[in-house]
Design a protein around this motif. Sequence first.
Motif, PDB file in Angstrom:
ATOM      1  N   GLY A 109       8.711   9.670  -0.257  1.00 44.70           N
ATOM      2  CA  GLY A 109       9.378   8.813   0.712  1.00 44.70           C
ATOM      3  C   GLY A 109       8.810   8.810   2.103  1.00 44.70           C
ATOM      4  N   VAL A 110       7.793   9.666   2.394  1.00 44.06           N
ATOM      5  CA  VAL A 110       7.179   9.665   3.722  1.00 44.06           C
ATOM      6  C   VAL A 110       5.663   9.492   3.588  1.00 44.06           C
ATOM      7  CG1 VAL A 110       6.942  10.832   5.946  1.00 44.06           C
ATOM      8  CG2 VAL A 110       9.013  11.174   4.572  1.00 44.06           C
ATOM      9  N   HIS A 111       5.013  10.433   2.897  1.00 42.32           N
ATOM     10  CA  HIS A 111       3.567  10.265   2.664  1.00 42.32           C
ATOM     11  C   HIS A 111       3.295   8.942   1.945  1.00 42.32           C
ATOM     12  CE1 HIS A 111       2.187  13.995   4.260  1.00 42.32           C
ATOM     13  NE2 HIS A 111       2.825  14.756   3.380  1.00 42.32           N
ATOM     14  N   THR A 112       4.204   8.554   1.066  1.00 46.34           N
ATOM     15  CA  THR A 112       4.091   7.254   0.398  1.00 46.34           C
ATOM     16  C   THR A 112       5.394   6.480   0.562  1.00 46.34           C
ATOM     17  OG1 THR A 112       4.752   8.286  -1.714  1.00 46.34           O
ATOM     18  CG2 THR A 112       2.396   8.000  -1.321  1.00 46.34           C
ATOM     19  N   ASN A 113       5.251   5.177   0.669  1.00 49.81           N
ATOM     20  CA  ASN A 113       6.355   4.202   0.589  1.00 49.81           C
ATOM     21  C   ASN A 113       7.232   4.054   1.827  1.00 49.81           C
ATOM     22  OD1 ASN A 113       5.875   3.414  -2.219  1.00 49.81           O
ATOM     23  ND2 ASN A 113       6.486   5.512  -2.667  1.00 49.81           N
ATOM     24  N   LEU A 114       7.027   4.846   2.870  1.00 47.13           N
ATOM     25  CA  LEU A 114       7.920   4.767   4.029  1.00 47.13           C
ATOM     26  C   LEU A 114       7.903   3.377   4.667  1.00 47.13           C
ATOM     27  CD1 LEU A 114       9.867   6.361   5.856  1.00 47.13           C
ATOM     28  CD2 LEU A 114       7.901   6.910   7.319  1.00 47.13           C
ATOM     29  N   ASN A 115       6.744   2.737   4.674  1.00 47.36           N
ATOM     30  CA  ASN A 115       6.632   1.415   5.308  1.00 47.36           C
ATOM     31  C   ASN A 115       6.680   0.262   4.312  1.00 47.36           C
ATOM     32  OD1 ASN A 115       6.441   2.533   7.863  1.00 47.36           O
ATOM     33  ND2 ASN A 115       4.198   2.616   7.837  1.00 47.36           N
ATOM     34  N   ALA A 116       6.982   0.564   3.056  1.00 49.40           N
ATOM     35  CA  ALA A 116       7.028  -0.499   2.033  1.00 49.40           C
ATOM     36  C   ALA A 116       8.276  -1.361   2.212  1.00 49.40           C
ATOM     37  CB  ALA A 116       7.008   0.124   0.643  1.00 49.40           C
ATOM     38  N   SER A 117       8.176  -2.616   1.769  1.00 50.97           N
ATOM     39  CA  SER A 117       9.306  -3.550   1.825  1.00 50.97           C
ATOM     40  C   SER A 117       9.781  -3.840   0.402  1.00 50.97           C
ATOM     41  CB  SER A 117       8.877  -4.859   2.499  1.00 50.97           C
ATOM     42  OG  SER A 117       8.469  -4.617   3.829  1.00 50.97           O
TER      43      SER A 117
ATOM     44  N   SER B 249       0.869  -1.171   0.000  1.00 50.79           N
ATOM     45  CA  SER B 249       0.000   0.000   0.000  1.00 50.79           C
ATOM     46  C   SER B 249       0.904   1.219   0.000  1.00 50.79           C
ATOM     47  CB  SER B 249      -0.907   0.020   1.238  1.00 50.79           C
ATOM     48  OG  SER B 249      -1.654   1.228   1.280  1.00 50.79           O
ATOM     49  N   PRO B 250       0.756   2.119  -0.949  1.00 53.02           N
ATOM     50  CA  PRO B 250       1.696   3.237  -1.042  1.00 53.02           C
ATOM     51  C   PRO B 250       1.596   4.225   0.110  1.00 53.02           C
ATOM     52  CG  PRO B 250      -0.113   3.540  -2.578  1.00 53.02           C
ATOM     53  CD  PRO B 250      -0.267   2.170  -2.005  1.00 53.02           C
ATOM     54  N   ASP B 251       0.409   4.345   0.717  1.00 48.74           N
ATOM     55  CA  ASP B 251       0.143   5.458   1.622  1.00 48.74           C
ATOM     56  C   ASP B 251       0.495   5.139   3.072  1.00 48.74           C
ATOM     57  OD1 ASP B 251      -1.045   7.004  -0.530  1.00 48.74           O
ATOM     58  OD2 ASP B 251      -2.706   5.581  -0.403  1.00 48.74           O
ATOM     59  N   LEU B 252       1.185   6.089   3.708  1.00 50.50           N
ATOM     60  CA  LEU B 252       1.561   5.921   5.110  1.00 50.50           C
ATOM     61  C   LEU B 252       0.349   6.047   6.017  1.00 50.50           C
ATOM     62  CD1 LEU B 252       3.840   5.668   7.248  1.00 50.50           C
ATOM     63  CD2 LEU B 252       3.939   8.171   7.263  1.00 50.50           C
ATOM     64  N   GLN B 253      -0.488   7.044   5.748  1.00 55.18           N
ATOM     65  CA  GLN B 253      -1.649   7.299   6.602  1.00 55.18           C
ATOM     66  C   GLN B 253      -2.943   7.103   5.815  1.00 55.18           C
ATOM     67  OE1 GLN B 253      -0.977  11.336   7.982  1.00 55.18           O
ATOM     68  NE2 GLN B 253       0.099  10.626   9.804  1.00 55.18           N
ATOM     69  N   ASN B 254      -3.808   6.238   6.329  1.00 54.78           N
ATOM     70  CA  ASN B 254      -5.146   6.069   5.768  1.00 54.78           C
ATOM     71  C   ASN B 254      -6.055   7.052   6.493  1.00 54.78           C
ATOM     72  OD1 ASN B 254      -7.716   5.333   5.016  1.00 54.78           O
ATOM     73  ND2 ASN B 254      -7.399   3.130   5.267  1.00 54.78           N
ATOM     74  N   ILE B 255      -6.255   8.222   5.919  1.00 54.27           N
ATOM     75  CA  ILE B 255      -7.021   9.248   6.632  1.00 54.27           C
ATOM     76  C   ILE B 255      -8.524   9.139   6.377  1.00 54.27           C
ATOM     77  CG2 ILE B 255      -5.089  10.826   6.876  1.00 54.27           C
ATOM     78  CD1 ILE B 255      -5.944  12.352   4.506  1.00 54.27           C
ATOM     79  N   TYR B 256      -8.932   8.095   5.672  1.00 54.17           N
ATOM     80  CA  TYR B 256     -10.347   7.712   5.668  1.00 54.17           C
ATOM     81  C   TYR B 256     -10.689   7.128   7.026  1.00 54.17           C
ATOM     82  CZ  TYR B 256     -14.120   4.237   4.851  1.00 54.17           C
ATOM     83  OH  TYR B 256     -15.230   3.441   4.946  1.00 54.17           O
ATOM     84  N   VAL B 257      -9.820   6.317   7.554  1.00 50.38           N
ATOM     85  CA  VAL B 257     -10.067   5.631   8.819  1.00 50.38           C
ATOM     86  C   VAL B 257      -9.836   6.554  10.009  1.00 50.38           C
ATOM     87  CG1 VAL B 257      -9.328   3.717  10.281  1.00 50.38           C
ATOM     88  CG2 VAL B 257      -9.482   3.390   7.811  1.00 50.38           C
TER      89      VAL B 257
END
Length: 723
Positions: A680-688, A387-395
């Motif tokens: 690199g932060v809003h997206t992909n920071l937690n990607a492996s 999932s590209p997004d660091l924060q799911n701001i829907y939830v």
Amino acid sequence: MDNLSAFQHLSDSHCLAFSIGYQTSSVTFYCKFEPKDLLNACNVLPKFKKGRIYSLKFATSELNAVLPILSKFINKSCSRETQVILTGEAARENVSNIQETLKNSLILRDYSLCLVTGFFLFLKNIRDERMTIDFLDHPKYVFVNPCVSYDQYLLVSWNGKINYFSVKSETEFEKIGHSFFDSDYLLGIARGLLDVENFDELLKLAKLSKSYIKLIYSGYEYPAEVELLKENRNILDSLDDRSYSGDRSEVAWNLLWTWLNNIGQLAAMYANLHHIDKVVFVEGSSNDSLCNDILDISFRFWSQNSSKPLFLRHEGYLSSIGALMKNLALVQQKDFNYSWEENFFLGTGMFGKEISFSGTKFMQMVLDSVGTTLTCCPLLADPETYSPDLQNIYVKDEYRAYWVRCMEGNTIKSTERMLNDTCDNIVKAMVSHYSQQMLSRLQLLKDIPFVFGNLSMRIILDTVDQCSKELGLIGIYQKIKTSESRLALGLFLERVNTLDKLPAPERHQELVTSVLIGNLFDWGSTEASALISSGKFGYKEAADTLPSRPWLYDDLDKWIERMDGPPHKKALIFVDNLGFDLIIGVLPFARELLIRGTKIILCSNREPVLNDVTHSELTKVMKQVASISTVFNEALTAGNLVLMEMSKSSCCVDLGFIDTQIAEACKDVDLLVIDGMGRGVHTNLNASFNVDSLFLSVVKDTWFASTLGGQWLSPICKYTPAM
């Protein structure tokens, strides 16, 4: 505004595709779109012209009002006759009406073929298209990763006629069943018992019933009902307690429930009979979420909760888009066969606000051609869970409230800046309109956070970019980028000469620090732009501002240790801002890798976004740098340094959809470097990843940094060895 109306582009299209259902219909067409350049920046910006698909969904009862509108616009083009394609369950009943009004010949297409074609187009191109439903929980809608696929689908079409299709691929599918209890039977009973004329009237009446209030309202959307629903989670058992009371609304509710329950029961039966992986409800009789809720409950009950059915965000557009895709004249156009991206600014989204034209209400979906074919990045360790997004701001309601408020402030400030930079009244009017449109769109995202899938900063930032391009406000940072680049180029040689004199460990530390210092020059960040716009913030001031170690993410020592080892074969580097970020930050870092023998790919956007570097700008800068740097000159000449453009331009990056050319170039990449807060932060920071990865950025928002455990201007140096 005229430029936001789909119909103004209709005269440029030579093909119109209808899908006529018994309750809802849609019309789709293809055109070319080229952004206006009200700021006169295109003398230094790449010109781009996109293919675009407009699709409008409306109630079939409005067809006689829609046809004259279409006729008015398509008949403006006299060069050749507009080709009209017709499909849908109710297509044949409307042939003469459409033919007479539009004064065009028609081509009839098989409904199942068009439905399946449109279904796979959305699956391949749109993130968060598929979803499951649980109206008792938050989030109510759970979106499925686009990389997840199934061996076989059961598509359930219930737009009047009820049909079931077994689908294995775009070319392998068949109709395996139907229900005689279609909308004609339903409305025949409803007219006799309740004196209602159409499905929408039946639905409105059913929603007045006590049963609807008790059983269907979700806790998330209607907090007052939470405790009531918690008392009785067995929905279907509670239905047995209801009895006929003579109330018209209760009769309507029971009739609606019975009809939808029959559709869900047959779906469970056909799925079990044919051993089908997943059931997807598509092209229904209503846009109302209530119907999907009941179908979900019914299917899960009759399948004994063996699986959850899927629903689509764009369920009403599939077959008309599929019909358009089967047009041979369009297929021959190059960009028609490329990948597509969703336009968040122009689309009404799922359950969004309808648009009105000549008194007729429409839902609208817009797809823009990317100009190439996209695929999943092969460097991802597990594409199906990515999932590209660091924060799911829907939830997360708190996150959503903050980011929307932040972007509202950003919109107001950027509007003031643009108004101050121009004396042109036309530009001033459009800038004011930009502000109104963006504030309205941000309110939509706040009110309906699932309107375009899982709401994220990627969606918000892409919406801002799409709005500015649509209104002709491209290149608003061009003067700033040019000025900063000139200053940075003047410092480049001095900087690399200083670095060359340092011993290896210290040099590697300074190279990383330089990237972080350069990343402070980010006009997309409200707090950073306030610093830069003061006029007293240059590279030296930025270096003094960067916090000392330890940083928020501090893998610098691990990176220096890795640099003591053998060189990487090839590095893929996603660059961020033009100016100090690129020239004093990323390029000296890349130069060090080249000296070590590592081949490099530098990736940048094709189109302008904020102050991010574009491919044409990167090409120009590299020629200038190569003229003063032997390392870069030799690398470019030998092909050891390659510049590649990302067709899906954004200040974020979704690695589930990258250019095929970039993906192919990744075959021997063993190092991924991502520069910047958006990518690199809003997206992909937690990607492996299955290769070494290095993320370099500065979090330039105090609140955002606090959610990560840091403070304002928190540097991120995250190095992760290959999985």
